[in-house]
Write a protein that holds these residues in place. Structure first.
Motif, PDB file in Angstrom:
ATOM      1  N   VAL A   1       0.562   5.234   0.560  1.00  0.00           N
ATOM      2  CA  VAL A   1       0.012   5.973   0.953  1.00  0.00           C
ATOM      3  C   VAL A   1       0.803   7.503   0.978  1.00  0.00           C
ATOM      4  O   VAL A   1       1.865   7.375   1.046  1.00  0.00           O
TER       5      VAL A   1
ATOM      6  N   GLU B   1       0.929  -1.219  -0.045  1.00  0.00           N
ATOM      7  CA  GLU B   1       0.344  -0.355   0.021  1.00  0.00           C
ATOM      8  C   GLU B   1       1.310   0.866   0.748  1.00  0.00           C
ATOM      9  O   GLU B   1       1.923   1.336   1.070  1.00  0.00           O
TER      10      GLU B   1
ATOM     11  N   SER C   1      -4.102   6.585  -0.502  1.00  0.00           N
ATOM     12  CA  SER C   1      -3.133   5.623  -0.474  1.00  0.00           C
ATOM     13  C   SER C   1      -4.013   5.099  -2.019  1.00  0.00           C
ATOM     14  O   SER C   1      -4.844   4.713  -2.906  1.00  0.00           O
TER      15      SER C   1
ATOM     16  N   ARG D   1      -5.214  12.594   3.110  1.00  0.00           N
ATOM     17  CA  ARG D   1      -4.645  11.430   2.520  1.00  0.00           C
ATOM     18  C   ARG D   1      -5.156  10.888   1.658  1.00  0.00           C
ATOM     19  O   ARG D   1      -6.190  11.050   0.551  1.00  0.00           O
TER      20      ARG D   1
END
Length: 93
Positions: A47, A45, A58, A56
């Protein structure tokens, strides 16, 4: 490695976002671009965090062999705010 771009919710590049998902943390350039040179083989992942935008995002990548370069676009979550004045029942603030 993973290379890509970080975009805001409106599709504009985000400069200065921090991006991680490998063994290091990098910062996007003025065009929102980044390269993470050390993402291990497997599913990862990636991010991105923008302190300036307070949001944010991802994305997942699959690195199937050492030396592979994966491309990814990370779109940051939309944020909003509410402004106004709260009034009491008598009309005062």
């Amino acid at each position: 490695s993973v290379q890509g771009v970080v975009l805001d919710a409106d599709g504009r590049p985000v400069a200065g976002a921090r991006v991680g998902g490998g063994l290091s943390l990098v910062t996007t350039d003025a065009a929102g671009a980044f390269t993470l040179p050390d993402v291990p083989v497997g599913r990862a992942e990636i991010v991105a965090v923008s302190d300036a935008l307070g949001t944010r995002g991802s994305a997942f990548v699959d690195i199937v062999r050492a030396g592979q370069v994966a491309d990814v676009t990370i779109v940051l979550e939309a944020v909003g705010s509410i402004g106004g004045t709260v009034y009491r029942t008598d009309g005062t603030t």
